[in-house]
Design an enzyme around this catalytic site. Structure first.
Site, short mmCIF file in Angstrom:
data_model
loop_
_atom_site.label_atom_id
_atom_site.label_comp_id
_atom_site.label_asym_id
_atom_site.label_seq_id
_atom_site.Cartn_x
_atom_site.Cartn_y
_atom_site.Cartn_z
N ARG A 152 0.86 -1.19 0.00
CA ARG A 152 0.00 0.00 0.00
C ARG A 152 0.89 1.24 0.00
O ARG A 152 1.75 1.39 0.87
CB ARG A 152 -0.89 -0.01 1.25
CG ARG A 152 -1.67 1.27 1.40
CD ARG A 152 -2.53 1.32 2.67
NE ARG A 152 -3.17 2.61 2.74
CZ ARG A 152 -3.16 3.41 3.79
NH1 ARG A 152 -2.56 3.04 4.92
NH2 ARG A 152 -3.73 4.58 3.75
N HIS A 204 -3.07 10.88 1.20
CA HIS A 204 -2.47 10.63 2.51
C HIS A 204 -1.84 11.95 3.00
O HIS A 204 -0.63 12.05 3.20
CB HIS A 204 -1.46 9.49 2.44
CG HIS A 204 -1.17 8.84 3.76
ND1 HIS A 204 -1.29 7.48 3.97
CD2 HIS A 204 -0.78 9.34 4.94
CE1 HIS A 204 -0.95 7.19 5.22
NE2 HIS A 204 -0.63 8.31 5.84
N GLU A 208 -7.25 8.20 6.99
CA GLU A 208 -7.48 8.73 8.34
C GLU A 208 -7.99 10.17 8.35
O GLU A 208 -7.35 11.06 8.91
CB GLU A 208 -6.23 8.61 9.20
CG GLU A 208 -5.91 7.17 9.55
CD GLU A 208 -4.80 7.05 10.60
OE1 GLU A 208 -4.22 8.08 11.00
OE2 GLU A 208 -4.51 5.91 11.00
N ASN A 253 -7.14 1.29 9.95
CA ASN A 253 -5.81 1.46 10.54
C ASN A 253 -6.00 1.29 12.04
O ASN A 253 -6.80 2.01 12.64
CB ASN A 253 -5.27 2.87 10.29
CG ASN A 253 -4.99 3.14 8.81
OD1 ASN A 253 -5.09 2.25 7.97
ND2 ASN A 253 -4.62 4.36 8.50
N TYR A 273 -4.23 1.20 15.78
CA TYR A 273 -3.10 1.36 16.71
C TYR A 273 -3.57 1.17 18.15
O TYR A 273 -3.03 0.38 18.88
CB TYR A 273 -2.42 2.73 16.52
CG TYR A 273 -1.71 2.82 15.18
CD1 TYR A 273 -0.43 2.32 15.00
CD2 TYR A 273 -2.36 3.37 14.08
CE1 TYR A 273 0.20 2.38 13.76
CE2 TYR A 273 -1.73 3.43 12.83
CZ TYR A 273 -0.46 2.93 12.68
OH TYR A 273 0.17 2.97 11.45
N GLU A 291 -3.30 -0.41 8.06
CA GLU A 291 -2.13 -0.08 8.90
C GLU A 291 -2.26 -0.75 10.26
O GLU A 291 -3.35 -0.81 10.82
CB GLU A 291 -2.03 1.43 9.16
CG GLU A 291 -1.52 2.24 8.01
CD GLU A 291 -1.38 3.73 8.34
OE1 GLU A 291 -1.08 4.09 9.50
OE2 GLU A 291 -1.60 4.53 7.42
C1 BG6 Z 1 -1.21 6.80 10.97
C2 BG6 Z 1 -0.82 7.43 9.65
O1 BG6 Z 1 -1.96 7.72 11.64
O2 BG6 Z 1 -0.21 6.52 11.87
C3 BG6 Z 1 0.64 7.24 9.25
O3 BG6 Z 1 -1.66 7.01 8.63
C4 BG6 Z 1 1.51 7.42 10.49
O4 BG6 Z 1 0.96 8.11 8.21
C5 BG6 Z 1 1.14 6.35 11.49
O5 BG6 Z 1 2.88 7.42 10.24
C6 BG6 Z 1 1.99 6.38 12.74
O6 BG6 Z 1 1.96 7.63 13.32
P1 BG6 Z 1 3.25 8.29 13.92
O7 BG6 Z 1 2.80 9.59 14.48
O8 BG6 Z 1 3.74 7.36 14.96
O9 BG6 Z 1 4.19 8.43 12.78
#
Ligand code: BG6
Length: 487
Positions: free
Chosen positions: A80, A124, A170, A299, A301, A386
């Site tokens: 991607r 992006h 995002e 995505n 996290y 992601e």
């Molecule tokens: C996501 C984005 O929010 O998180 C990416 O799509 C980004 O572009 C990734 O790099 C991680 O965030 P960071 O702030 O740790 O680089």
């Protein structure tokens, strides 16, 4: 739900990795590329970590063949990447820069020759600077046509070569960071402007999806949303309600528009009562309804945790609970008018979770919760676009990187993903963030995510050498066995 045995990953599962143009390409003004808002913003003193910018980044523009050779070596099934709008249209509209199209064509062909499925992200975050200056960027309805026009060029040129397309990356991050917290360009702090710009992005997203379905009937398109589930801090029904509010405010507000073609009732009513709701015309309603994504990019996290809002249940020393590094969690009580979350929920730390070096909660089970919730609510195939761990890696004297912490993180998340698959979630692929190390928007090169180390830091470009980390070899094995060893 407990399973004695986990389902196998589908045969054509897209084992992938991701990147974004500004974070990897470099060559910021080469071959006719115009400037983007990030080219300008990153050069304003103190806006980014140690004044880092993407002028060179990891120079993927000149190293793409080498990078793809590593992808092949790894056995990667999908990559991607995003297109830099101002490489295609230096002024954001008007004259096309053929050299920009040629670059992406060469990249796509190289991927296809190596049996790697290209997944193209249209936006992006690197808006052409010219559009920001001419129209005030996403605050103007001119942007809907400008985006459609840019997309048309790409659909036309690459529609036959690429199946999977991502519209916006995002939106729920770049809009608040750009228009509420001033941490991203255009560095505004105004909620009314934020909701207006957000609505325009929704319309641009919808228009692009409709156009895509006309022009690329065999392709698949969807947005990539940064999803984090909201948990209640306790089983106190007030906390449960607070988490519901958080879910509606943080997630439904965006996802309902993408997937149901309309804004969620509660949040819309509430924003109207504050006088900050966007203006939605009948035409807008029709457009949003007409655009149906084929899949949802997620995505993941981390999520968030909520307790009863602090107006109904005030408490002392509230600010101690908020992470100073996460702008979403900064809600000083006195600024209620500026912080619409205050009457809805109180965002708090989750006492059950560990954090990364950058204070992001590590929550693999939350990944399963996320996948389950999104499937249950919207019933679309999900492409994980992601997921990954940002950490400080150490290059040893023998030029090795022993990133066992990253392997652990990815393993735990993939296990939860496999459980979600077994639960019945329709997941078509998983793109780890990221393939090579890259520029973190606000954290420079210190916070690394890649399977492949790039020998550079904040201050020196060094030799930009590519060095596979331990996680590279680990992911290679996972892919070669189609994830069977994840258990
Ligand atoms: C996501 C984005 O929010 O998180 C990416 O799509 C980004 O572009 C990734 O790099 C991680 O965030 P960071 O702030 O740790 O680089």
């Amino acid at each position: 739900m407990y399973h004695n045995q986990l389902d196998s990953f589908p045969e054509n599962f897209l084992w992938g990795a991701a990147s974004a143009a500004y974070q990897v390409e470099g060559a910021w003004n080469e071959d006719g590329k115009g400037a983007s808002i990030w080219d300008a913003f990153s050069k304003i003193p103190e806006k980014t970590f140690e004044e880092t910018n993407g002028d060179v980044a990891v120079d993927h523009y000149h190293h793409y063949k080498e990078d793809i050779a590593y992808m092949k070596k790894m056995g990667l099934k999908a990559y991607r990447f995003s297109v830099s709008w101002s490489r295609i249209l230096p002024q954001g509209e008007g004259e096309i820069n053929e050299k920009g199209l040629d670059f992406y064509e060469a990249l796509i062909d190289e991927l296809l020759e190596n049996n790697i499925e290209p997944i193209l992200t249209l936006y992006h975050w690197d808006l052409p600077l010219a559009l920001q200056k001419k129209y005030e960027g996403w605050e103007s309805r001119h942007m809907i046509d400008a985006f459609e026009n840019y997309c048309r060029i790409l659909f036309n040129r690459f529609g036959k070569k690429i199946t999977y397309w991502v519209t916006m990356n995002e939106q729920n991050v770049f809009i608040p960071l750009g228009y509420r917290f001033a941490a991203h360009p255009p560095a505004v702090t105004d909620l009314e402007r934020m909701y207006k710009a957000n609505h325009i992005v929704n319309l641009a997203n919808a228009k692009a999806i409709c156009l895509f379905h006309e022009m690329v009937p065999d392709g698949k398109i969807g947005p990539s949303y940064g999803y984090g589930p909201m948990y209640p801090l306790t089983s106190d029904p007030q906390d449960v309600l607070a988490a519901e509010n958080g879910e509606a405010f943080n997630n439904d507000w965006w996802l309902d528009v993408y997937c149901k073609g309309r804004y969620p009732r509660f949040v819309m009513k509430y924003l109207k009562s504050l006088g900050i709701a966007p203006e939605v015309t009948l035409e807008d309603e029709k457009l949003l309804k007409a655009a149906k994504p084929d899949f949802l990019g997620i995505n993941y996290y981390h999520g968030g945790t909520a307790k009863q809002n602090r107006i109904e249940k005030p408490e002392e020393e509230i600010t101690k609970q908020f992470s100073k590094t996460d702008p979403y969690l900064m809600q000083p009580k006195s600024e209620q008018a500026l912080n619409p979350e205050v009457p809805l929920f109180n965002g708090v730390e989750n006492p059950c979770l560990q954090k990364t070096e950058w204070g992001w909660e590590i929550d693999p089970v939350g990944f399963r919760v996320a996948l389950r919730r999104v499937q249950a609510k919207y019933d679309l195939p999900i492409l994980v676009t992601e997921n990954g761990l940002g950490a400080q890696d150490v290059l040893t004297e023998n030029l090795e990187i022993h990133d066992s912490y990253r392997i652990e993180y990815l393993k735990e998340h993939l296990l939860e993903l496999r459980k979600a698959l077994t639960d019945g979630v329709d997941i078509i692929g998983y793109c780890a963030w990221s393939f090579t190390d890259l520029l973190s928007w606000l954290n420079g090169y210190k916070k690394r995510y890649g399977f492949v180390y790039i020998n550079r830091d904040e201050h020196e470009e060094k030799d930009l050498r590519r060095i596979p980390k331990d996680s590279f070899y680990w992911y290679k094995k996972i892919i070669s066995k189609n994830g069977e060893s994840i258990k």
